[in-house]
Design an enzyme around this catalytic site. Structure first.
Site, PDB file in Angstrom:
ATOM      1  N   GLY A 243       0.819  -1.204   0.000  1.00 41.89           N
ATOM      2  CA  GLY A 243       0.000   0.000   0.000  1.00 41.89           C
ATOM      3  C   GLY A 243       0.855   1.257   0.000  1.00 41.89           C
ATOM      4  O   GLY A 243       0.619   2.184  -0.776  1.00 41.89           O
ATOM      5  N   TYR A 244       1.868   1.251   0.859  1.00 39.61           N
ATOM      6  CA  TYR A 244       2.787   2.385   0.930  1.00 39.61           C
ATOM      7  C   TYR A 244       3.547   2.539  -0.378  1.00 39.61           C
ATOM      8  O   TYR A 244       3.606   3.629  -0.960  1.00 39.61           O
ATOM      9  CB  TYR A 244       3.762   2.189   2.087  1.00 39.61           C
ATOM     10  CG  TYR A 244       4.856   3.227   2.154  1.00 39.61           C
ATOM     11  CD1 TYR A 244       4.617   4.467   2.739  1.00 39.61           C
ATOM     12  CD2 TYR A 244       6.129   2.964   1.649  1.00 39.61           C
ATOM     13  CE1 TYR A 244       5.613   5.424   2.803  1.00 39.61           C
ATOM     14  CE2 TYR A 244       7.129   3.915   1.714  1.00 39.61           C
ATOM     15  CZ  TYR A 244       6.864   5.143   2.286  1.00 39.61           C
ATOM     16  OH  TYR A 244       7.855   6.093   2.338  1.00 39.61           O
ATOM     17  N   GLY A 245       4.131   1.442  -0.852  1.00 39.64           N
ATOM     18  CA  GLY A 245       4.924   1.510  -2.075  1.00 39.64           C
ATOM     19  C   GLY A 245       4.103   1.934  -3.272  1.00 39.64           C
ATOM     20  O   GLY A 245       4.561   2.721  -4.105  1.00 39.64           O
TER      21      GLY A 245
END
Length: 341
Positions: A243-245
């Protein structure tokens, strides 16, 4: 959403973040000769055979918008820009060269400081359209007020998106079973939780970039500067924090497309390995090798300030610039900025 809030839920997730951030830091730079050292001395750069040095001569006020102004980096940017004309070697006695507009998400019990008088409050859970529209209205209002008070500049000169956050992915085993013990309910809980992390990361890391760019398209002066804070880790796959990436990679792509040929705005993405914040320091021991690789927010603020004051020092539009810390235990060492894309 807009303040930089690093959420550490599991030691395993923190270790995963470190592993892939470190891997990204080892990625070779495509332009290692374009190294921009940060220090307190006079800077000299060679671009296309020409020498460019700082120009601290008096100029008209510049309007600067900072998103994520209540995070560690955002606060550093506000402070540094307020002290713009108090730095070493300055010939300008006017300590009001910038009009600083700030925007962020605040709880109702969060008091505003005197530095945040030109503040735009944004919704934490609004759609991307809601965030963009409220930001646009707030900027228009403040620019009109500044112009009516005698200002000669009714456009923005720079936008810095300092907002963002981190969450690791949700593991199936981490999802608490429902009291009724129905397996299908556990499956649904996992799907909901995993999707929620991705949604939250997009709201924190991607929505602000889109909203700020839309405002910049309508309200920025030609040759304006648009800066986002990306992530070195998102230059490579990010298992354990998809999700972050994904949200950071989306921000990188948007920034590069926004800086495509024909756009009079210079767009640049700054990609630190890890910011030096209290939360990041708390997750590691001083013996950890990552301790000396964290980038101090002041180094990023100083570099952006130079790009605002001296446009010839800016990288080309659509650039992604990795920040490499040279920190020592005593806090000295500075940072280098490497053009990677």
């Amino acid at each position: 959403m807009f303040a930089i809030r690093i959420t550490r839920t599991l030691n395993r997730e923190a270790a995963t973040l470190s592993a892939f951030a470190t891997a990204a830091s080892l990625r070779p730079s495509s332009f290692t000769n374009n190294i921009i050292p940060t220090n307190n001395q006079t800077r000299r750069h060679y671009y296309n055979g020409e020498i460019a040095t700082n120009d601290n001569s008096k100029q008209s006020k510049k309007n600067i918008l900072i998103l994520g102004s209540h995070g560690i980096l955002g606060q550093t940017l506000v402070t540094q820009f307020q002290n713009n004309d108090q730095g070493e070697g300055s010939n300008n006695n006017n300590n009001n060269n910038y009009n600083i507009l700030t925007a962020d998400v605040l709880s109702s019990d969060h008091p505003l400081s005197q530095e945040q008088q030109r503040y735009i409050s944004l919704p934490q859970h609004g759609s991307i359209a809601d965030v963009s529209l409220l930001l646009y209205r707030g900027v228009v209002q403040h620019l009109k007020k500044s112009s009516s008070n005698g200002g000669d500049n009714d456009k923005l000169d720079a936008i810095v998106v300092a907002s963002g956050g981190w969450n690791g992915d949700v593991e199936y085993d981490d999802v608490v079973s429902n009291e009724n013990g129905q397996e299908e309910d556990e499956e649904e809980e996992y799907i909901k939780a995993a999707a929620g992390v991705v949604d939250n990361m997009m709201r924190m890391n991607y929505y602000p970039v889109v909203a700020a760019s839309l405002v910049g398209q309508r309200l920025m002066n030609p040759n304006g500067l648009f800066v986002i804070i990306g992530a070195s880790a998102a230059l490579s796959p990010t298992p354990g924090m998809i999700g972050y990436g994904s949200s950071k990679a989306a921000a990188h792509h948007y920034l590069q497309t926004f800086g495509a040929e024909g756009n009079p705005i210079t767009s640049v993405g700054i990609l630190p390995l890890m910011l030096d914040t209290p939360n990041n320091r708390a997750m590691m021991k001083e013996t950890d090798e990552r301790y000396t690789k964290m980038v101090k927010p002041i180094h990023i603020a100083n570099e952006i300030n130079e790009w605002i004051k001296t446009p010839v020092l800016r990288p080309h539009p659509g650039s992604l610039v990795k920040v490499i810390a040279k920190e020592r235990r005593d806090g000295t060492g500075g940072a280098n900025f490497h053009l990677v894309r």
